[in-house]
Design a protein around this motif. Structure first.
Motif, PDB file in Angstrom:
ATOM      1  N   LEU A  39      37.287  31.079  37.745  1.00  0.00           N
ATOM      2  CA  LEU A  39      38.182  30.214  38.545  1.00  0.00           C
ATOM      3  C   LEU A  39      38.907  31.016  39.618  1.00  0.00           C
ATOM      4  CD1 LEU A  39      39.679  28.149  35.596  1.00  0.00           C
ATOM      5  CD2 LEU A  39      38.003  27.383  37.295  1.00  0.00           C
ATOM      6  N   LYS A  40      39.274  30.367  40.730  1.00  0.00           N
ATOM      7  CA  LYS A  40      38.923  28.976  40.930  1.00  0.00           C
ATOM      8  C   LYS A  40      37.594  28.808  41.642  1.00  0.00           C
ATOM      9  CE  LYS A  40      43.751  27.754  41.930  1.00  0.00           C
ATOM     10  NZ  LYS A  40      44.653  27.287  43.005  1.00  0.00           N
ATOM     11  N   GLY A  41      37.248  29.787  42.437  1.00  0.00           N
ATOM     12  CA  GLY A  41      36.197  29.620  43.441  1.00  0.00           C
ATOM     13  C   GLY A  41      34.851  29.140  42.941  1.00  0.00           C
ATOM     14  N   ASN A  71      43.427  41.260  49.283  1.00  0.00           N
ATOM     15  CA  ASN A  71      42.037  41.575  49.628  1.00  0.00           C
ATOM     16  C   ASN A  71      41.391  42.467  48.561  1.00  0.00           C
ATOM     17  OD1 ASN A  71      43.080  44.077  50.041  1.00  0.00           O
ATOM     18  ND2 ASN A  71      42.642  44.157  52.233  1.00  0.00           N
ATOM     19  N   HIS A  72      42.050  42.569  47.404  1.00  0.00           N
ATOM     20  CA  HIS A  72      41.479  43.249  46.240  1.00  0.00           C
ATOM     21  C   HIS A  72      41.301  44.744  46.471  1.00  0.00           C
ATOM     22  CE1 HIS A  72      39.457  39.168  45.061  1.00  0.00           C
ATOM     23  NE2 HIS A  72      40.716  39.063  45.389  1.00  0.00           N
ATOM     24  N   ALA A  73      41.986  45.275  47.496  1.00  0.00           N
ATOM     25  CA  ALA A  73      41.768  46.672  47.848  1.00  0.00           C
ATOM     26  C   ALA A  73      42.148  47.623  46.723  1.00  0.00           C
ATOM     27  CB  ALA A  73      42.551  47.012  49.114  1.00  0.00           C
ATOM     28  N   VAL A  95      29.327  33.332  36.219  1.00  0.00           N
ATOM     29  CA  VAL A  95      29.007  32.624  37.457  1.00  0.00           C
ATOM     30  C   VAL A  95      30.177  32.777  38.434  1.00  0.00           C
ATOM     31  CG1 VAL A  95      28.404  30.416  38.490  1.00  0.00           C
ATOM     32  CG2 VAL A  95      27.538  30.997  36.211  1.00  0.00           C
ATOM     33  N   GLU A  96      29.912  33.454  39.542  1.00  0.00           N
ATOM     34  CA  GLU A  96      30.918  33.730  40.573  1.00  0.00           C
ATOM     35  C   GLU A  96      30.535  33.032  41.868  1.00  0.00           C
ATOM     36  OE1 GLU A  96      33.678  34.692  41.308  1.00  0.00           O
ATOM     37  OE2 GLU A  96      34.293  36.603  40.467  1.00  0.00           O
ATOM     38  N   ASP A  97      31.541  32.670  42.660  1.00  0.00           N
ATOM     39  CA  ASP A  97      31.234  32.181  44.000  1.00  0.00           C
ATOM     40  C   ASP A  97      30.909  33.344  44.931  1.00  0.00           C
ATOM     41  OD1 ASP A  97      33.858  32.987  43.653  1.00  0.00           O
ATOM     42  OD2 ASP A  97      34.647  31.694  45.220  1.00  0.00           O
ATOM     43  N   ILE A  98      31.738  34.388  44.892  1.00  0.00           N
ATOM     44  CA  ILE A  98      31.535  35.480  45.855  1.00  0.00           C
ATOM     45  C   ILE A  98      31.806  36.839  45.224  1.00  0.00           C
ATOM     46  CG2 ILE A  98      33.915  35.237  46.745  1.00  0.00           C
ATOM     47  CD1 ILE A  98      32.775  36.026  49.542  1.00  0.00           C
ATOM     48  N   VAL A  99      30.984  37.808  45.580  1.00  0.00           N
ATOM     49  CA  VAL A  99      31.243  39.201  45.232  1.00  0.00           C
ATOM     50  C   VAL A  99      31.553  39.923  46.538  1.00  0.00           C
ATOM     51  CG1 VAL A  99      30.332  41.321  44.238  1.00  0.00           C
ATOM     52  CG2 VAL A  99      29.747  39.113  43.219  1.00  0.00           C
ATOM     53  N   HIS A 103      34.960  44.558  42.379  1.00  0.00           N
ATOM     54  CA  HIS A 103      35.879  44.922  41.294  1.00  0.00           C
ATOM     55  C   HIS A 103      36.013  43.808  40.244  1.00  0.00           C
ATOM     56  CE1 HIS A 103      37.105  48.771  42.825  1.00  0.00           C
ATOM     57  NE2 HIS A 103      37.380  48.257  44.012  1.00  0.00           N
ATOM     58  N   THR A 104      36.079  42.561  40.710  1.00  0.00           N
ATOM     59  CA  THR A 104      36.276  41.460  39.754  1.00  0.00           C
ATOM     60  C   THR A 104      35.086  41.357  38.799  1.00  0.00           C
ATOM     61  OG1 THR A 104      37.566  40.254  41.396  1.00  0.00           O
ATOM     62  CG2 THR A 104      36.702  38.970  39.542  1.00  0.00           C
ATOM     63  N   LEU A 105      33.880  41.352  39.362  1.00  0.00           N
ATOM     64  CA  LEU A 105      32.694  41.205  38.515  1.00  0.00           C
ATOM     65  C   LEU A 105      32.524  42.420  37.609  1.00  0.00           C
ATOM     66  CD1 LEU A 105      30.559  39.114  38.006  1.00  0.00           C
ATOM     67  CD2 LEU A 105      29.115  40.209  39.721  1.00  0.00           C
TER      68      LEU A 105
HETATM   69  C1  PRP Z   1      37.373  35.702  44.738  1.00  0.00           C
HETATM   70  C2  PRP Z   1      36.070  35.404  44.020  1.00  0.00           C
HETATM   71  C3  PRP Z   1      35.939  36.539  43.069  1.00  0.00           C
HETATM   72  C4  PRP Z   1      36.658  37.675  43.769  1.00  0.00           C
HETATM   73  C5  PRP Z   1      35.658  38.622  44.334  1.00  0.00           C
HETATM   74  O1  PRP Z   1      38.420  35.175  44.008  1.00  0.00           O
HETATM   75  O2  PRP Z   1      36.084  34.167  43.383  1.00  0.00           O
HETATM   76  O3  PRP Z   1      36.513  36.249  41.822  1.00  0.00           O
HETATM   77  O4  PRP Z   1      37.432  37.100  44.818  1.00  0.00           O
HETATM   78  O5  PRP Z   1      36.310  39.702  44.973  1.00  0.00           O
HETATM   79  P1  PRP Z   1      35.991  41.221  44.614  1.00  0.00           P
HETATM   80  O6  PRP Z   1      34.508  41.380  44.541  1.00  0.00           O
HETATM   81  O7  PRP Z   1      36.588  41.968  45.796  1.00  0.00           O
HETATM   82  O8  PRP Z   1      36.677  41.541  43.341  1.00  0.00           O
HETATM   83  P2  PRP Z   1      39.897  34.985  44.596  1.00  0.00           P
HETATM   84  O9  PRP Z   1      40.752  36.141  44.235  1.00  0.00           O
HETATM   85  O10 PRP Z   1      39.803  34.658  46.056  1.00  0.00           O
HETATM   86  O11 PRP Z   1      40.425  33.756  43.763  1.00  0.00           O
HETATM   87  P3  PRP Z   1      39.932  32.235  43.742  1.00  0.00           P
HETATM   88  O12 PRP Z   1      38.514  32.230  43.208  1.00  0.00           O
HETATM   89  O13 PRP Z   1      40.900  31.585  42.830  1.00  0.00           O
HETATM   90  O14 PRP Z   1      39.991  31.718  45.163  1.00  0.00           O
END
Ligand code: PRP
Length: 174
Positions: A39-41, A71-73, A95-99, A103-105
């Motif tokens: 969540l959420k994306g 920006n997750h820096a 399942v992610e929207d964007i990488v 760092h998150t994944l």
């Molecule tokens: C986005 C996306 C991932 C993360 C990827 O989430 O859904 O979880 O950023 O970024 P990274 O590869 O730099 O770690 P976001 O923090 O925008 O939250 P959201 O999904 O709630 O919009």
């Protein structure tokens, strides 16, 4: 200002179809696949992907936020909500929207591994390869995209435009 179309609704639908076929093939015969949407994306991508799969699957959600700048820096990720069900001994597909930086994944893969699943694999709709800071494996990838701010199909800019049917680019200054 209207976002500029980067990936059309039709292109997304075709790619999600193809990913669903590939994932269904890879998990054929398995009856313990758990899709973990981030969540959420990921909520729209997960909804479309999950409905196209032909193998048994259950749905879980997880929520994280990044520390410090948005920006997750910093690379530090905080768990806001864990999965509710027991994933021990199950096949987990994140399942992610964007990488973006990865760092998150990377964090989620390690964190979910610690729950004792049978396997952990990853699926992301889009990846900004140029922004990668950690080497994280994406087993199922929709599209590689350039380093623009993207919105739509779950992705937001300041919580706006998540429900656009396509993925578009915006200028944060607009
Ligand atoms: C986005 C996306 C991932 C993360 C990827 O989430 O859904 O979880 O950023 O970024 P990274 O590869 O730099 O770690 P976001 O923090 O925008 O939250 P959201 O999904 O709630 O919009």
């Amino acid at each position: 200002m209207e976002p500029r179309v980067l990936i059309s609704e039709q292109a997304i639908a075709e790619r999600v179809d193809a990913l669903a076929v590939e994932i269904s093939g890879d998990y054929a015969g398995s009856d313990d696949l758990v899709l973990v949407g981030v969540l959420k994306g990921a909520f729209i991508f997960l909804a479309d992907l999950a409905r196209r799969l032909t193998v048994p699957r259950v749905i879980e959600f997880i929520a994280v936020s990044s520390y410090g700048s948005d920006n997750h820096a910093s690379g530090a990720v905080r768990l806001v909500m864990d999965v509710r069900g027991n994933i021990e001994g199950k096949h987990v597909l994140i399942v992610e929207d964007i990488v973006d930086t990865g760092h998150t994944l990377n964090y989620l893969t390690g964190m979910l591994q610690s729950h004792g699943p049978k396997s952990v694999k990853t699926c992301a709709l889009v990846r900004k390869a140029d922004r990668s800071e950690v080497d994280v494996e994406i087993d199922y990838l929709g599209f590689d995209i350039p380093d623009n701010w993207v919105v739509g199909y779950g992705l937001d800019y300041a919580e706006q435009n998540r429900t656009l049917p396509y993925i578009g680019t915006v200028d944060p200054e607009d």
